[in-house]
Enzyme design. Sequence first.
Site, mmCIF file in Angstrom:
data_model
loop_
_atom_site.group_PDB
_atom_site.id
_atom_site.type_symbol
_atom_site.label_atom_id
_atom_site.label_comp_id
_atom_site.label_asym_id
_atom_site.label_seq_id
_atom_site.Cartn_x
_atom_site.Cartn_y
_atom_site.Cartn_z
ATOM 1 N N ASP A 164 0.916 -1.173 -0.042
ATOM 2 C CA ASP A 164 0.587 0.310 0.251
ATOM 3 C C ASP A 164 0.196 1.378 0.073
ATOM 4 O O ASP A 164 2.453 1.162 0.285
ATOM 5 C CB ASP A 164 -0.640 -0.025 1.441
ATOM 6 C CG ASP A 164 -2.330 0.786 1.026
ATOM 7 O OD1 ASP A 164 -3.142 0.746 1.029
ATOM 8 O OD2 ASP A 164 -1.938 1.895 1.433
ATOM 9 N N LYS A 215 0.012 1.700 7.424
ATOM 10 C CA LYS A 215 -1.805 0.585 7.087
ATOM 11 C C LYS A 215 -1.021 -0.710 6.886
ATOM 12 O O LYS A 215 -1.330 -1.072 7.438
ATOM 13 C CB LYS A 215 -2.109 1.172 6.597
ATOM 14 C CG LYS A 215 -3.705 0.656 6.187
ATOM 15 C CD LYS A 215 -4.588 0.899 7.242
ATOM 16 C CE LYS A 215 -5.873 0.335 6.927
ATOM 17 N NZ LYS A 215 -6.327 -1.178 6.792
ATOM 18 N N HIS A 226 -20.562 -5.183 -13.899
ATOM 19 C CA HIS A 226 -20.786 -4.748 -12.284
ATOM 20 C C HIS A 226 -21.101 -3.563 -11.690
ATOM 21 O O HIS A 226 -20.271 -2.714 -11.535
ATOM 22 C CB HIS A 226 -19.194 -5.546 -12.442
ATOM 23 C CG HIS A 226 -19.517 -4.731 -10.224
ATOM 24 N ND1 HIS A 226 -20.955 -5.771 -9.098
ATOM 25 C CD2 HIS A 226 -18.811 -4.410 -9.311
ATOM 26 C CE1 HIS A 226 -20.385 -5.085 -8.005
ATOM 27 N NE2 HIS A 226 -19.207 -4.724 -7.606
ATOM 28 N N THR A 254 -18.545 -1.671 1.467
ATOM 29 C CA THR A 254 -18.477 -3.110 1.643
ATOM 30 C C THR A 254 -17.251 -3.355 1.614
ATOM 31 O O THR A 254 -16.299 -3.368 0.493
ATOM 32 C CB THR A 254 -19.547 -3.657 0.004
ATOM 33 O OG1 THR A 254 -18.877 -3.374 -1.142
ATOM 34 C CG2 THR A 254 -20.875 -2.642 0.094
#
EC number: 1.1.1.27
Length: 311
Positions: A33, A38, A173, A228
């Site tokens: 990342d 993190k 999607h 989500t």
Amino acid sequence: MNKISIIGSGFVGATTAYTLALSGIAKTIVLIDINKDKAEGDALDISHGVPFISPVELYAGDYSDVSGSDIIIITAGAAQKPGETRLDLVKRNTMIFKDIVAKLIKVNDTAIYLIVTNPVDILTYVTYKISGLPYGRVLGSGTVLDSARFRYLLSKHCNIDPRNIHGYIIGEHGDSELAAWSITNIAGIPIDNYCNLCGKACEKDFREEIFNNVVRAAYTIIEKKGATYYAVALAVRRIVEAIFRDENSILTVSSPLTGQYGVTNVALSLPSVVGRNGIVNILELPLSQEEIAAFRRSAEVIKSVIQELDI
């Protein structure tokens, strides 16, 4: 070796790492990342639970660490800014992907690239075009989750194990996706016939309610909790399992189409055979003419955005 690298340690990336660690299918998981702290924090947090699960080496790394990875999962991307259009967001994420993919390909051009970042169909196509990877080795999570939501909602209606419900959400999607109602069945029994057997109503209103709940699912969850990530991480795990186990399982992943229903130059989701080398084959379902027309409209929606991109 079963090594996986995950690019992006946000909600989806970190939850995917956790889910894959629990599955025991990977021997090594690397989290990468732009925020190294993190990634390191997530890697440590998950690693401290390894004594309770199958052995797995999980650590934070950089692009050099993707060397030797069998699968590279990309969940990184920009979040939409207030007032920013969808097209502007796509353009920003395309620029981000150009940078990420260029760095990854230099280190690993033999892995399967699994795209999860939204808009997943567009970014799957972008990755395929700029990576130069062979057909089948770039795929997106597509409508694997949407199809699971579809089966879950039908299972609640029919009081049947969702694993025994056979139905697919195909196309984008996103908002232009469609349910392949004409082939949806339970144990080989068409859904309408099964509803008659169990005394449940399956009229047009029922179909619209089920489908709208599938399309609105992410919006509803985001309104309630902001993002989500649990179910999509499970969807990614399912795709990874199909690859590592060489299952030749049929999953509605997104990939560049090669003429299915007359559609090319775009990535969309159709039931596809997924095995050790990625996509083995894309299946053309015996759809109704109305469904084929809706699928082609979905393709045009994505194509109109792709045409605005510099790829």
